[in-house]
Design a protein around this motif. Sequence first.
Motif, short mmCIF file in Angstrom:
data_model
loop_
_atom_site.label_atom_id
_atom_site.label_comp_id
_atom_site.label_asym_id
_atom_site.label_seq_id
_atom_site.Cartn_x
_atom_site.Cartn_y
_atom_site.Cartn_z
N GLY A 164 0.37 -31.10 -37.14
CA GLY A 164 1.60 -31.28 -37.90
C GLY A 164 2.50 -30.08 -37.84
N ARG A 165 3.38 -30.01 -38.84
CA ARG A 165 4.33 -28.91 -38.94
C ARG A 165 4.01 -28.09 -40.19
NH1 ARG A 165 5.94 -29.25 -33.81
NH2 ARG A 165 6.74 -31.32 -33.30
N PRO A 166 4.23 -26.78 -40.15
CA PRO A 166 3.95 -25.94 -41.32
C PRO A 166 5.05 -26.07 -42.37
CG PRO A 166 4.80 -24.59 -39.53
CD PRO A 166 4.67 -26.00 -38.99
N THR A 167 4.89 -26.98 -43.29
CA THR A 167 5.98 -27.32 -44.22
C THR A 167 5.73 -26.91 -45.67
OG1 THR A 167 5.02 -29.52 -44.52
CG2 THR A 167 6.72 -29.28 -42.82
N ASN A 168 4.51 -26.47 -46.00
CA ASN A 168 4.21 -26.16 -47.40
C ASN A 168 4.25 -24.65 -47.61
OD1 ASN A 168 2.94 -25.74 -49.95
ND2 ASN A 168 2.06 -27.78 -49.80
N ALA A 169 5.20 -24.19 -48.42
CA ALA A 169 5.38 -22.75 -48.64
C ALA A 169 4.21 -22.12 -49.39
CB ALA A 169 6.68 -22.51 -49.41
N ALA A 170 3.35 -22.95 -49.99
CA ALA A 170 2.20 -22.41 -50.73
C ALA A 170 1.01 -22.14 -49.81
CB ALA A 170 1.78 -23.39 -51.82
N PHE A 171 1.12 -22.51 -48.54
CA PHE A 171 0.03 -22.32 -47.57
C PHE A 171 0.38 -21.22 -46.57
CE2 PHE A 171 -1.05 -27.17 -47.77
CZ PHE A 171 -1.50 -27.00 -49.07
N THR A 172 -0.65 -20.56 -46.05
CA THR A 172 -0.51 -19.70 -44.89
C THR A 172 -1.07 -20.45 -43.70
OG1 THR A 172 -0.67 -17.64 -46.17
CG2 THR A 172 -1.16 -17.51 -43.81
N TYR A 173 -0.27 -20.56 -42.63
CA TYR A 173 -0.64 -21.33 -41.44
C TYR A 173 -0.92 -20.41 -40.26
CZ TYR A 173 1.46 -25.43 -43.79
OH TYR A 173 1.78 -26.44 -44.67
N TYR A 174 -1.84 -20.84 -39.41
CA TYR A 174 -2.17 -20.13 -38.19
C TYR A 174 -2.17 -21.16 -37.06
CZ TYR A 174 -4.03 -16.94 -41.72
OH TYR A 174 -4.19 -16.14 -42.83
N GLN A 175 -1.25 -21.04 -36.11
CA GLN A 175 -1.23 -21.99 -35.02
C GLN A 175 -2.34 -21.66 -34.03
OE1 GLN A 175 2.54 -22.98 -33.35
NE2 GLN A 175 1.67 -24.07 -31.60
N LEU A 176 -3.13 -22.67 -33.70
CA LEU A 176 -4.25 -22.50 -32.79
C LEU A 176 -3.88 -22.89 -31.36
CD1 LEU A 176 -7.09 -23.99 -35.04
CD2 LEU A 176 -6.29 -21.63 -34.90
N THR A 177 -3.23 -24.04 -31.23
CA THR A 177 -2.85 -24.51 -29.90
C THR A 177 -1.87 -25.66 -30.08
OG1 THR A 177 -3.74 -25.27 -27.77
CG2 THR A 177 -4.70 -26.24 -29.75
N THR A 178 -1.44 -26.23 -28.96
CA THR A 178 -0.60 -27.42 -28.98
C THR A 178 -1.35 -28.53 -28.27
OG1 THR A 178 1.44 -26.11 -28.94
CG2 THR A 178 1.61 -28.41 -28.29
N ILE A 179 -1.45 -29.69 -28.93
CA ILE A 179 -2.21 -30.81 -28.39
C ILE A 179 -1.26 -31.81 -27.72
CG2 ILE A 179 -3.85 -32.65 -28.93
CD1 ILE A 179 -4.94 -29.91 -29.54
N PRO A 180 -1.45 -32.06 -26.42
CA PRO A 180 -0.60 -33.06 -25.74
C PRO A 180 -1.12 -34.48 -25.97
CG PRO A 180 -2.06 -31.98 -24.16
CD PRO A 180 -2.34 -31.35 -25.49
N PHE A 181 -0.20 -35.41 -26.05
CA PHE A 181 -0.52 -36.83 -26.25
C PHE A 181 0.20 -37.66 -25.19
CE2 PHE A 181 -1.39 -34.97 -30.31
CZ PHE A 181 -2.36 -35.75 -30.90
N ARG A 182 -0.42 -38.79 -24.81
CA ARG A 182 0.17 -39.73 -23.86
C ARG A 182 0.09 -41.15 -24.43
NH1 ARG A 182 0.04 -37.91 -18.52
NH2 ARG A 182 1.31 -39.78 -18.12
N VAL A 183 1.01 -41.98 -24.01
CA VAL A 183 0.94 -43.40 -24.34
C VAL A 183 0.06 -44.07 -23.29
CG1 VAL A 183 2.22 -45.57 -24.39
CG2 VAL A 183 3.11 -43.56 -25.57
N ALA A 184 -0.99 -44.74 -23.75
CA ALA A 184 -1.95 -45.37 -22.84
C ALA A 184 -2.19 -46.81 -23.25
CB ALA A 184 -3.27 -44.60 -22.84
N GLY A 185 -2.63 -47.61 -22.29
CA GLY A 185 -2.93 -49.02 -22.55
C GLY A 185 -4.05 -49.51 -21.65
N PRO A 186 -4.48 -50.75 -21.82
CA PRO A 186 -5.59 -51.30 -21.02
C PRO A 186 -5.25 -51.30 -19.53
CG PRO A 186 -5.10 -52.70 -22.92
CD PRO A 186 -3.99 -51.70 -22.83
#
Length: 305
Positions: free
Chosen positions: A150-172
Amino acid sequence: MMIDLVQLRTFVAVAEEQHLTRAAERLHVSQSAASAHVRAVEECLDTQMFVRTNRNLELTRAGQLLLAKAKALLNEATLFTSFAREIHGKLEGHLIVGSTSDPTSSRIGEVIAALRCAHPLITVDLRARPSTGAQEGLKTGEFDIGLMLGRPTNAAFTYYQLTTIPFRVAGPAAWKEQIEGASWAELAALPWICPTDSSLAYSTMLKQLFDERGLELNTVARFDNAMLGRAMLEAGVGLMLMREEHVKHGLEKGFLVTSSIAYAEFPLFLAHATSRLNDPLVCAFLSAAVQAWPEMAVTPSHGAS
């Protein structure tokens, strides 16, 4: 009669969920126990904390004022316990971690192994949650650490980005000709398998891909767990948005095909309440996470919630 921390945590969970059953499920207690905890808080304070509206429980004005204090007290109790254990010279304690159900992308196994190696007296409960559930668990204090897409949207949290996950549209694979050369409109018209929760990262990415092009997906089935969605795809039910690592596996096995135009990516974050930045247990977990994710970096939030 004194309020104990378990009762207070239940009050916070019910306030966040606005629903007794959902709060009980989140805290892994019975609905009757959760109800008794809330009743005990109200009786102790001689104050009504909730009013029922339709199917939800909403905080009274007194409940709203006490909610922030309750959260702060629970946080201080956690810090007190952590520091007390640290005084003994060996860090010990218990962490509850909410994580996405895909351990490969998060490397959560490696993180827990590094933590246990450095601090054998720390025990861990690892609980699978969608990203929205991990965030809610951090809000209520159910979780000490959350791993989420997701996106770091909550000001009460401290976020640490680990990586970026790629996604594809797939079907049968049987739909090869229909999918590989399809336009955006043609893709949207095919049968789709979509998340049940519109706030999930998968839903957000689908909106970015199709809503912004003025297209509505032809949804024929829904899932609340990505593995269930993949099972339906393999059975030929429809298309879905899938992590690229699973797409590669499906391509190798020959049971799916992908669109050449539809792909997305989402950041993977580790997060904790900012108020626990100096908590020894949280610091120990962060040190272990750096071993699995050397590129881990603090990321500022872009809003408050």
